[in-house]
Design a protein around this motif. Structure first.
Motif, mmCIF file in Angstrom:
data_model
loop_
_atom_site.group_PDB
_atom_site.id
_atom_site.type_symbol
_atom_site.label_atom_id
_atom_site.label_comp_id
_atom_site.label_asym_id
_atom_site.label_seq_id
_atom_site.Cartn_x
_atom_site.Cartn_y
_atom_site.Cartn_z
ATOM 1 N N VAL A 136 0.984 -1.129 -0.390
ATOM 2 C CA VAL A 136 -0.270 0.389 -0.043
ATOM 3 C C VAL A 136 0.920 1.337 0.556
ATOM 4 C CG1 VAL A 136 -1.756 1.741 1.109
ATOM 5 C CG2 VAL A 136 -1.890 -1.094 0.969
ATOM 6 N N LEU A 137 2.099 1.241 0.512
ATOM 7 C CA LEU A 137 3.003 2.434 0.606
ATOM 8 C C LEU A 137 3.972 2.667 -0.641
ATOM 9 C CD1 LEU A 137 4.210 2.952 4.090
ATOM 10 C CD2 LEU A 137 2.494 4.801 3.447
ATOM 11 N N GLN A 138 3.842 1.469 -1.121
ATOM 12 C CA GLN A 138 4.538 1.135 -2.261
ATOM 13 C C GLN A 138 4.069 2.039 -3.252
ATOM 14 O OE1 GLN A 138 6.417 -2.025 -2.627
ATOM 15 N NE2 GLN A 138 8.214 -1.127 -2.007
ATOM 16 N N HIS A 139 2.292 1.815 -3.389
ATOM 17 C CA HIS A 139 1.967 2.243 -4.090
ATOM 18 C C HIS A 139 1.463 4.130 -4.019
ATOM 19 C CE1 HIS A 139 -2.010 2.798 -6.702
ATOM 20 N NE2 HIS A 139 -2.211 3.601 -5.595
ATOM 21 N N LEU A 140 1.454 4.163 -2.462
ATOM 22 C CA LEU A 140 1.428 5.765 -2.550
ATOM 23 C C LEU A 140 2.163 6.638 -2.712
ATOM 24 C CD1 LEU A 140 -0.576 5.515 0.752
ATOM 25 C CD2 LEU A 140 -1.752 5.926 -1.418
ATOM 26 N N LEU A 141 3.265 6.057 -2.526
ATOM 27 C CA LEU A 141 4.638 6.374 -2.878
ATOM 28 C C LEU A 141 4.692 6.591 -5.127
ATOM 29 C CD1 LEU A 141 7.701 4.865 -1.449
ATOM 30 C CD2 LEU A 141 6.667 7.519 -0.840
ATOM 31 N N TRP A 142 4.079 5.863 -5.242
ATOM 32 C CA TRP A 142 4.271 5.881 -6.965
ATOM 33 C C TRP A 142 2.861 7.049 -6.958
ATOM 34 C CZ3 TRP A 142 0.078 5.479 -9.640
ATOM 35 C CH2 TRP A 142 0.012 5.486 -10.921
ATOM 36 N N HIS A 143 1.920 7.129 -6.521
ATOM 37 C CA HIS A 143 0.798 8.078 -6.884
ATOM 38 C C HIS A 143 0.955 9.134 -6.182
ATOM 39 C CE1 HIS A 143 -3.384 8.761 -6.014
ATOM 40 N NE2 HIS A 143 -3.738 7.756 -7.145
ATOM 41 N N TRP A 144 2.229 8.923 -5.681
ATOM 42 C CA TRP A 144 2.018 11.178 -5.014
ATOM 43 C C TRP A 144 3.236 11.309 -6.143
ATOM 44 C CZ3 TRP A 144 0.695 15.016 -2.115
ATOM 45 C CH2 TRP A 144 -0.243 14.959 -1.050
ATOM 46 N N THR A 145 4.053 10.423 -6.987
ATOM 47 C CA THR A 145 4.990 10.794 -7.924
ATOM 48 C C THR A 145 4.663 10.882 -9.062
ATOM 49 O OG1 THR A 145 6.607 9.278 -5.884
ATOM 50 C CG2 THR A 145 7.223 10.440 -8.929
ATOM 51 N N TYR A 146 3.500 10.272 -9.461
ATOM 52 C CA TYR A 146 3.292 10.690 -10.439
ATOM 53 C C TYR A 146 2.034 11.779 -10.798
ATOM 54 C CZ TYR A 146 -0.383 9.029 -13.999
ATOM 55 O OH TYR A 146 -1.431 8.856 -15.210
ATOM 56 N N HIS A 147 1.346 11.479 -9.792
ATOM 57 C CA HIS A 147 0.329 12.913 -9.717
ATOM 58 C C HIS A 147 1.148 14.244 -9.637
ATOM 59 C CE1 HIS A 147 -2.921 10.808 -10.554
ATOM 60 N NE2 HIS A 147 -3.460 9.706 -10.049
ATOM 61 N N GLY A 148 2.135 13.884 -8.885
ATOM 62 C CA GLY A 148 2.761 15.598 -8.214
ATOM 63 C C GLY A 148 3.737 15.816 -9.712
ATOM 64 N N GLY A 149 4.509 14.281 -10.743
ATOM 65 C CA GLY A 149 4.431 15.262 -11.932
ATOM 66 C C GLY A 149 3.461 15.716 -13.114
ATOM 67 N N GLN A 150 3.029 15.581 -12.837
ATOM 68 C CA GLN A 150 1.131 16.169 -13.333
ATOM 69 C C GLN A 150 0.986 17.800 -13.177
ATOM 70 O OE1 GLN A 150 -1.173 13.216 -12.972
ATOM 71 N NE2 GLN A 150 -1.198 12.823 -15.126
ATOM 72 N N CYS A 151 1.304 17.807 -11.269
ATOM 73 C CA CYS A 151 0.927 19.029 -11.164
ATOM 74 C C CYS A 151 1.677 19.899 -10.926
ATOM 75 C CB CYS A 151 1.055 18.926 -9.744
ATOM 76 S SG CYS A 151 -0.517 17.893 -8.639
ATOM 77 N N GLY A 152 2.976 19.702 -11.729
ATOM 78 C CA GLY A 152 4.026 21.104 -12.044
ATOM 79 C C GLY A 152 3.432 20.774 -13.265
ATOM 80 N N LEU A 153 3.349 19.723 -13.798
ATOM 81 C CA LEU A 153 3.404 20.653 -15.596
ATOM 82 C C LEU A 153 2.174 21.627 -15.853
ATOM 83 C CD1 LEU A 153 3.210 20.737 -18.400
ATOM 84 C CD2 LEU A 153 1.598 18.796 -18.472
ATOM 85 N N LEU A 154 0.713 21.189 -15.088
ATOM 86 C CA LEU A 154 -0.727 22.199 -14.469
ATOM 87 C C LEU A 154 0.363 23.170 -13.870
ATOM 88 C CD1 LEU A 154 -2.680 19.268 -14.018
ATOM 89 C CD2 LEU A 154 -2.805 20.857 -15.771
ATOM 90 N N ARG A 155 1.159 23.827 -13.191
ATOM 91 C CA ARG A 155 1.570 24.589 -12.451
ATOM 92 C C ARG A 155 2.081 25.489 -13.583
ATOM 93 N NH1 ARG A 155 3.544 27.406 -7.589
ATOM 94 N NH2 ARG A 155 4.889 29.081 -8.186
ATOM 95 N N ARG A 156 2.925 24.694 -14.328
ATOM 96 C CA ARG A 156 3.252 25.614 -15.618
ATOM 97 C C ARG A 156 2.406 26.502 -16.560
ATOM 98 N NH1 ARG A 156 9.117 23.317 -16.617
ATOM 99 N NH2 ARG A 156 10.323 23.957 -14.452
#
Length: 181
Positions: free
Chosen positions: A144-164
């Protein structure tokens, strides 16, 4: 256009999270805490217009992705703990009421970590302990924690792009101790 924000330096050697008896889970939760700190840095200075900016052809904006990450963490951890999500918390995580307010969105993320994630993980002695969900699926706290790490990383990249894309540049960098030392 706003000036480019010098972002939080990336860190990969992070301290373990306090208050967990299992060292492996404490390390994984510490990494999750670091991803949350990165996300905070990424959105805390944004106005509501940037948080809700939806570029053509996309289905999520920064605010909805932030709520989604917090909701998913809450959902996976409550399944791990074999208990339902608190109705009031679920309502807050699925409502768009906070979408224009970065501080309110980040408070939701912190609330999930403080009220759900940490208490559920605190007393678990074994990251590999198999848990059977109500629907019969088998999983472990580690998984579960490994999935959450992946999930936060994946969407974090999307958020970085959306910010730009919203007109608020962000400069990614490494912390001087990113890899230890």
């Amino acid at each position: 256009m706003p000036e480019c924000k010098a972002g939080r330096g990336r860190r990969y050697c992070v301290p373990a999270s306090d208050g967990l008896v299992c060292a492996e889970l404490a390390a994984l939760c510490g990494a999750l805490d670091e991803l949350s700190a990165r996300h905070r840095d990424l959105i805390e200075d944004l106005p509501g217009t940037a948080l809700c900016c939806l570029p053509p052809g996309l289905g999520n904006h920064l605010a909805s992705l932030t709520r989604h990450m917090a909701w998913a963490e809450c959902r996976w951890i409550t399944m791990l703990a074999c208990r339902p999500m608190a109705p009031e918390l679920e309502q807050a995580l699925t409502s768009d009421a906070a979408d224009g307010d970065a501080a309110a969105l980040l408070c939701l993320c912190e609330r999930v970590r403080r009220e759900v994630t940490r208490p559920a993980l605190a007393g678990l002695p074994d990251a590999g302990q198999v848990v059977t969900a109500e629907d019969g699926r088998l999983f472990t706290p580690r998984g579960v924690l490994q999935h959450l790490l992946w999930h936060w990383t994946y969407h974090g990249g999307q958020c970085g792009l959306l910010r730009r894309l919203s007109g608020h540049p962000y400069r990614w960098s490494f912390d001087e101790h990113a890899f230890g030392g």
